[in-house]
Design a protein around this motif. Structure first.
Motif, PDB file in Angstrom:
ATOM      1  N   LEU A 345       0.847  -1.189   0.000  1.00 39.18           N
ATOM      2  CA  LEU A 345       0.000   0.000   0.000  1.00 39.18           C
ATOM      3  C   LEU A 345       0.880   1.236   0.000  1.00 39.18           C
ATOM      4  O   LEU A 345       2.078   1.169   0.312  1.00 39.18           O
ATOM      5  CB  LEU A 345      -0.964  -0.003   1.190  1.00 39.18           C
ATOM      6  N   ILE A 346       0.304   2.358  -0.379  1.00 43.27           N
ATOM      7  CA  ILE A 346       1.034   3.626  -0.352  1.00 43.27           C
ATOM      8  C   ILE A 346       0.960   4.180   1.068  1.00 43.27           C
ATOM      9  O   ILE A 346      -0.127   4.470   1.565  1.00 43.27           O
ATOM     10  CB  ILE A 346       0.438   4.640  -1.347  1.00 43.27           C
ATOM     11  N   ARG A 347       2.113   4.287   1.718  1.00 42.01           N
ATOM     12  CA  ARG A 347       2.115   4.817   3.087  1.00 42.01           C
ATOM     13  C   ARG A 347       2.198   6.335   3.125  1.00 42.01           C
ATOM     14  O   ARG A 347       1.565   6.989   3.960  1.00 42.01           O
ATOM     15  CB  ARG A 347       3.280   4.226   3.901  1.00 42.01           C
ATOM     16  N   ALA A 348       3.003   6.923   2.227  1.00 45.89           N
ATOM     17  CA  ALA A 348       3.203   8.371   2.280  1.00 45.89           C
ATOM     18  C   ALA A 348       3.678   8.888   0.934  1.00 45.89           C
ATOM     19  O   ALA A 348       4.148   8.131   0.079  1.00 45.89           O
ATOM     20  CB  ALA A 348       4.225   8.733   3.365  1.00 45.89           C
ATOM     21  N   VAL A 349       3.531  10.193   0.769  1.00 47.97           N
ATOM     22  CA  VAL A 349       4.069  10.922  -0.379  1.00 47.97           C
ATOM     23  C   VAL A 349       5.167  11.835   0.143  1.00 47.97           C
ATOM     24  O   VAL A 349       4.946  12.596   1.098  1.00 47.97           O
ATOM     25  CB  VAL A 349       2.978  11.763  -1.070  1.00 47.97           C
ATOM     26  N   ARG A 350       6.352  11.754  -0.445  1.00 51.88           N
ATOM     27  CA  ARG A 350       7.478  12.600  -0.033  1.00 51.88           C
ATOM     28  C   ARG A 350       7.781  13.630  -1.115  1.00 51.88           C
ATOM     29  O   ARG A 350       7.971  13.281  -2.286  1.00 51.88           O
ATOM     30  CB  ARG A 350       8.722  11.749   0.233  1.00 51.88           C
ATOM     31  N   ILE A 351       7.832  14.874  -0.701  1.00 55.79           N
ATOM     32  CA  ILE A 351       8.126  15.986  -1.607  1.00 55.79           C
ATOM     33  C   ILE A 351       9.458  16.589  -1.186  1.00 55.79           C
ATOM     34  O   ILE A 351       9.606  17.045  -0.040  1.00 55.79           O
ATOM     35  CB  ILE A 351       7.014  17.045  -1.540  1.00 55.79           C
ATOM     36  N   PRO A 352      10.449  16.596  -2.073  1.00 57.02           N
ATOM     37  CA  PRO A 352      11.759  17.131  -1.686  1.00 57.02           C
ATOM     38  C   PRO A 352      11.728  18.632  -1.456  1.00 57.02           C
ATOM     39  O   PRO A 352      10.954  19.369  -2.078  1.00 57.02           O
ATOM     40  CB  PRO A 352      12.650  16.764  -2.884  1.00 57.02           C
ATOM     41  N   LEU A 353      12.587  19.068  -0.538  1.00 59.61           N
ATOM     42  CA  LEU A 353      12.749  20.487  -0.220  1.00 59.61           C
ATOM     43  C   LEU A 353      14.152  20.928  -0.602  1.00 59.61           C
ATOM     44  O   LEU A 353      15.079  20.107  -0.595  1.00 59.61           O
ATOM     45  CB  LEU A 353      12.500  20.724   1.279  1.00 59.61           C
ATOM     46  N   PRO A 354      14.369  22.204  -0.933  1.00 58.09           N
ATOM     47  CA  PRO A 354      13.365  23.281  -0.967  1.00 58.09           C
ATOM     48  C   PRO A 354      12.463  23.171  -2.181  1.00 58.09           C
ATOM     49  O   PRO A 354      12.800  22.535  -3.185  1.00 58.09           O
ATOM     50  CB  PRO A 354      14.235  24.542  -1.010  1.00 58.09           C
ATOM     51  N   LEU A 355      11.321  23.845  -2.087  1.00 56.77           N
ATOM     52  CA  LEU A 355      10.362  23.859  -3.181  1.00 56.77           C
ATOM     53  C   LEU A 355      10.792  24.849  -4.253  1.00 56.77           C
ATOM     54  O   LEU A 355      11.445  25.858  -3.963  1.00 56.77           O
ATOM     55  CB  LEU A 355       8.979  24.260  -2.661  1.00 56.77           C
ATOM     56  N   ALA A 356      10.434  24.553  -5.498  1.00 55.49           N
ATOM     57  CA  ALA A 356      10.672  25.516  -6.574  1.00 55.49           C
ATOM     58  C   ALA A 356       9.899  26.801  -6.259  1.00 55.49           C
ATOM     59  O   ALA A 356       8.744  26.745  -5.821  1.00 55.49           O
ATOM     60  CB  ALA A 356      10.220  24.941  -7.908  1.00 55.49           C
ATOM     61  N   PRO A 357      10.498  27.972  -6.486  1.00 58.47           N
ATOM     62  CA  PRO A 357       9.861  29.224  -6.059  1.00 58.47           C
ATOM     63  C   PRO A 357       8.710  29.692  -6.941  1.00 58.47           C
ATOM     64  O   PRO A 357       7.892  30.505  -6.503  1.00 58.47           O
ATOM     65  CB  PRO A 357      11.011  30.233  -6.091  1.00 58.47           C
ATOM     66  N   ILE A 358       8.623  29.215  -8.188  1.00 62.10           N
ATOM     67  CA  ILE A 358       7.576  29.686  -9.104  1.00 62.10           C
ATOM     68  C   ILE A 358       6.794  28.464  -9.584  1.00 62.10           C
ATOM     69  O   ILE A 358       7.363  27.571 -10.213  1.00 62.10           O
ATOM     70  CB  ILE A 358       8.162  30.442 -10.310  1.00 62.10           C
ATOM     71  N   THR A 359       5.500  28.432  -9.286  1.00 53.65           N
ATOM     72  CA  THR A 359       4.699  27.261  -9.615  1.00 53.65           C
ATOM     73  C   THR A 359       3.330  27.675 -10.152  1.00 53.65           C
ATOM     74  O   THR A 359       2.864  28.790  -9.917  1.00 53.65           O
ATOM     75  CB  THR A 359       4.493  26.351  -8.393  1.00 53.65           C
ATOM     76  N   GLY A 360       2.681  26.745 -10.840  1.00 59.18           N
ATOM     77  CA  GLY A 360       1.329  26.997 -11.331  1.00 59.18           C
ATOM     78  C   GLY A 360       0.621  25.694 -11.655  1.00 59.18           C
ATOM     79  O   GLY A 360       1.247  24.718 -12.059  1.00 59.18           O
ATOM     80  N   PHE A 458       3.872  31.593 -18.235  1.00 59.24           N
ATOM     81  CA  PHE A 458       4.905  32.604 -18.443  1.00 59.24           C
ATOM     82  C   PHE A 458       4.365  34.009 -18.188  1.00 59.24           C
ATOM     83  O   PHE A 458       4.955  34.789 -17.427  1.00 59.24           O
ATOM     84  CB  PHE A 458       5.452  32.509 -19.869  1.00 59.24           C
ATOM     85  N   PHE A 459       3.251  34.340 -18.798  1.00 59.88           N
ATOM     86  CA  PHE A 459       2.741  35.708 -18.688  1.00 59.88           C
ATOM     87  C   PHE A 459       2.130  35.998 -17.324  1.00 59.88           C
ATOM     88  O   PHE A 459       2.269  37.110 -16.811  1.00 59.88           O
ATOM     89  CB  PHE A 459       1.715  35.975 -19.795  1.00 59.88           C
ATOM     90  N   GLU A 460       1.482  35.014 -16.716  1.00 62.48           N
ATOM     91  CA  GLU A 460       0.844  35.252 -15.423  1.00 62.48           C
ATOM     92  C   GLU A 460       1.828  35.234 -14.266  1.00 62.48           C
ATOM     93  O   GLU A 460       1.712  36.023 -13.322  1.00 62.48           O
ATOM     94  CB  GLU A 460      -0.235  34.200 -15.163  1.00 62.48           C
ATOM     95  N   LYS A 461       2.805  34.336 -14.328  1.00 64.07           N
ATOM     96  CA  LYS A 461       3.652  34.105 -13.156  1.00 64.07           C
ATOM     97  C   LYS A 461       4.999  34.833 -13.227  1.00 64.07           C
ATOM     98  O   LYS A 461       5.578  35.125 -12.171  1.00 64.07           O
ATOM     99  CB  LYS A 461       3.919  32.601 -12.995  1.00 64.07           C
ATOM    100  N   THR A 462       5.501  35.093 -14.420  1.00 63.31           N
ATOM    101  CA  THR A 462       6.908  35.556 -14.499  1.00 63.31           C
ATOM    102  C   THR A 462       7.170  36.716 -15.435  1.00 63.31           C
ATOM    103  O   THR A 462       8.245  37.307 -15.365  1.00 63.31           O
ATOM    104  CB  THR A 462       7.811  34.396 -14.972  1.00 63.31           C
TER     105      THR A 462
END
Length: 468
Positions: A345-360, A458-462
């Protein structure tokens, strides 16, 4: 065991001869509580909404609205349910019921009990300001005849909760704890283990058993496709799957946390997930749905995989033999097929840090809210000045599996982040995946939307931060 006990509207009730696939909705109606209605049988209309008493981190109780048509009755052994009938009575209406009646928020009445329940869940939300109402709490409730303005008027007229309100006082008391359950019937077996170790032992004994978390996908299969499982193992309340921890190099989210709870605990600290949550089905669904379930079903149109792919997530898969970690980008192997073994079974989801600063996150669907994606795109960008240090793009709805847009990522990495580069990469993105024509969108439309999402990002975030 052939029966369970649950509390309904403050009264303990015994449910006898319980079958593993009986829904809470059908049982409630058999008990004469017919305010709970079946409209769609797939968690979209909200006519069947009820309140469940669930624990808070502080040790109190949160009254959360869920779709009774998707909740299996055996999963509620020892639990507490409130229906629309339990909120008020003729001559003694609940404030929500009174406002709906006074402001003309009901005509045929079929949908009204569900609206009452969802409004009550928001009314009792512990951090709700007294004069504010989040109208998105009703995103999973549909009305065919009244129109939404009088319903919204009723919601917005609600004030604060009186101190003597019994449901407000109920919030201060502990929620029921999960009860170990084992039902054996000719139709199949139902287990609720109380520890992860017990669950893994069961899964080793019954590999390929149906793992029940939020039930928002399996419940639809039961109702619409009449699917049945020989063995069902409920894992939604396992303490080991209810964690959310920040470590030095990663964020770990328990696979059994419902999405609303994840949203509360993160409190906006993962902006890409914060964009996902409002667009993931409805509040009724998010109060039950889990990341583990969304990834376990391996649907190519699930909304969380594109976001988690962009976040470079990894999955912790557990079995009685131990744990292993799999990159999400390698987890999907085919249409609704994954690397997960029948005893895992899936026990957990791991997300590496640090996070990317610009996301959408971009979801293209026929409706803005509470709809299935035609195309979903998650993007995480890290710039070194005006140059792309790294970019990850997760896609859903354009192939047999969720996938990373690797060709587009390669076309952008190390390049200047400007309009010319992005337009060239957007044309590459248009060709990623193998989109199909279906009733939600054509292949050509899906390809066009892929191209447009990168330009929009591109236009909305950066665009204001870089040289165009």
């Amino acid at each position: 065991m052939d029966s369970i006990t649950l509390t309904v509207n403050g009264v303990p009730r015994e449910a006898r001869d319980v079958r593993p696939h009986t829904t809470l909705l059908n049982w409630l109606r058999d008990q004469g509580l017919t305010g709970c209605k079946e409209g769609c049988a797939e968690g979209e209309c909200g006519a069947c909404a009820v309140l469940l008493a669930r624990p808070t981190e502080e040790g109190g109780t949160r009254l959360e609205s869920v779709n009774a048509c998707l909740v299996l009755l055996p999963a509620l052994n020892g639990q507490e349910v409130v229906t629309a009938e339990g909120l008020g009575a003729p001559g003694d209406l609940h404030p929500v019921q009174r406002e709906l009646a006074f402001r003309g928020g009901s005509q045929c009445g079929y949908c009204t009990p569900g609206f009452v329940v969802s409004m009550a869940a928001e009314y009792y939300r512990e951090d709700r300001p007294a004069q504010e109402f989040d109208i998105h709490a009703l995103s999973g409730n549909l009305c065919r005849c009244t129109g939404y303005r009088p319903i919204a008027d009723a919601a917005n007229a609600l004030g604060g909760v009186a101190e003597e309100d019994p449901f407000a006082q109920r919030r201060e008391q502990p929620a029921p704890v999960p009860q170990a359950t084992h039902l054996t019937t000719p139709e199949g077996e139902f287990y609720r283990p109380t520890t992860l170790a017990e669950a893994l032992d069961l899964l080793a004994a019954y590999p390929g058993a149906m793992l029940l978390a939020g039930g928002t996908d399996w419940g639809v299969d039961i109702n619409i496709r009449h699917s049945r499982a020989r063995v069902t193992i409920a894992i939604d309340r396992l303490p080991e799957l209810q964690t959310l921890t920040w470590n030095d190099g990663s964020l770990e989210i328990g696979a059994g946390l419902n999405l609303s709870e994840i949203e509360r605990r993160l409190a906006g600290r993962v902006p890409l997930l914060e964009e996902l949550f409002p667009l993931f089905a409805s509040r009724l669904i998010r109060n039950s749905a889990t990341l583990g379930g969304n990834l376990g079903t391996a649907s190519p149109i699930g909304d969380s995989p594109p976001v988690l792919l962009a976040l470079d997530a990894r999955l912790v898969l557990a079995s009685a033999a131990g744990e292993r970690e799999v990159p999400l980008a390698e987890y999907f192997t085919g249409y609704r097929r994954t690397q997960r073994r029948p005893d895992e079974l899936i026990r957990a989801v791991r997300i590496p840090l640090p996070l990317a600063p610009i996301t959408g996150f971009y979801k293209i669907a026929k409706r803005r809210f509470d709809d299935i994606s035609s195309v979903a795109v998650g993007i995480a960008l890290d710039l070194d000045g005006d140059v792309v240090r790294s970019i990850r793009i997760g896609l859903g709805g354009v192939a047999a599996t969720p996938l990373r847009a690797l060709a587009t990522e390669e076309a952008l990495t190390g390049k200047p982040w400007n309009e010319r580069t992005v337009r060239e990469a957007a044309r590459v993105l248009r060709g990623e995946g193998t989109p199909l024509d279906d009733h939600r969108a054509s292949a050509a439309y899906r390809a066009a939307m892929l191209e447009q999402t990168l330009l929009k990002f591109f236009f909305e975030k950066t665009a204001q931060e870089v040289t165009v």
